[in-house]
Design a protein around this motif. Structure first.
Motif, mmCIF file in Angstrom:
data_model
loop_
_atom_site.group_PDB
_atom_site.id
_atom_site.type_symbol
_atom_site.label_atom_id
_atom_site.label_comp_id
_atom_site.label_asym_id
_atom_site.label_seq_id
_atom_site.Cartn_x
_atom_site.Cartn_y
_atom_site.Cartn_z
ATOM 1 N N GLY A 102 50.249 44.159 42.181
ATOM 2 C CA GLY A 102 48.955 44.677 42.634
ATOM 3 C C GLY A 102 48.187 45.347 41.510
ATOM 4 O O GLY A 102 46.976 45.171 41.372
ATOM 5 N N LYS A 103 48.909 46.108 40.690
ATOM 6 C CA LYS A 103 48.253 46.764 39.551
ATOM 7 C C LYS A 103 47.753 45.734 38.551
ATOM 8 O O LYS A 103 46.665 45.885 37.995
ATOM 9 C CB LYS A 103 49.230 47.728 38.878
ATOM 10 N N ASP A 104 48.547 44.687 38.302
ATOM 11 C CA ASP A 104 48.127 43.632 37.380
ATOM 12 C C ASP A 104 46.880 42.925 37.889
ATOM 13 O O ASP A 104 45.944 42.662 37.130
ATOM 14 C CB ASP A 104 49.252 42.610 37.181
ATOM 15 N N ILE A 105 46.853 42.614 39.165
ATOM 16 C CA ILE A 105 45.702 41.932 39.764
ATOM 17 C C ILE A 105 44.472 42.836 39.704
ATOM 18 O O ILE A 105 43.365 42.389 39.382
ATOM 19 C CB ILE A 105 46.012 41.497 41.211
ATOM 20 N N GLY A 153 43.125 42.872 36.216
ATOM 21 C CA GLY A 153 42.430 41.610 35.958
ATOM 22 C C GLY A 153 41.031 41.626 36.547
ATOM 23 O O GLY A 153 40.066 41.186 35.918
ATOM 24 N N GLY A 154 40.900 42.152 37.750
ATOM 25 C CA GLY A 154 39.585 42.269 38.388
ATOM 26 C C GLY A 154 38.666 43.202 37.627
ATOM 27 O O GLY A 154 37.463 42.943 37.499
ATOM 28 N N GLU A 157 34.038 44.145 34.074
ATOM 29 C CA GLU A 157 33.496 44.661 32.822
ATOM 30 C C GLU A 157 32.793 43.558 32.029
ATOM 31 O O GLU A 157 31.698 43.767 31.491
ATOM 32 C CB GLU A 157 34.612 45.279 31.981
ATOM 33 N N THR A 158 33.395 42.383 31.986
ATOM 34 C CA THR A 158 32.799 41.252 31.266
ATOM 35 C C THR A 158 31.485 40.843 31.919
ATOM 36 O O THR A 158 30.484 40.585 31.241
ATOM 37 C CB THR A 158 33.781 40.068 31.224
ATOM 38 N N SER A 159 31.480 40.810 33.238
ATOM 39 C CA SER A 159 30.258 40.465 33.966
ATOM 40 C C SER A 159 29.157 41.476 33.666
ATOM 41 O O SER A 159 28.004 41.105 33.423
ATOM 42 C CB SER A 159 30.552 40.436 35.468
#
Length: 54
Positions: free
Chosen positions: A32-35, A38-39, A44-46
């Motif tokens: 869950g922390k990894d997901i 990733g989100g 941030e990129t968006s």
């Protein structure tokens, strides 16, 4: 004699199930922390793309 053996076997199985369950919770929490991270990276990129930071 048979009942005592069965009680011991059931106790061992219950403890094994508990340990397995706890290990599974840690695995799910880690995933869950990894997901989530990733989100956050996608967000941030968006944000960077929208504001021309790239």
């Amino acid at each position: 004699m048979f009942q005592q053996t069965m009680k011991k076997l059931m106790a061992v199985l219950m403890v094994a199930g508990l340990v397995g369950g706890l290990a599974g919770c840690n695995t799910v929490a880690g995933a869950g922390k990894d997901i989530q991270r990733g989100g956050e990276v996608v967000e941030e990129t968006s944000h960077d793309v929208q504001h021309g930071a790239m």
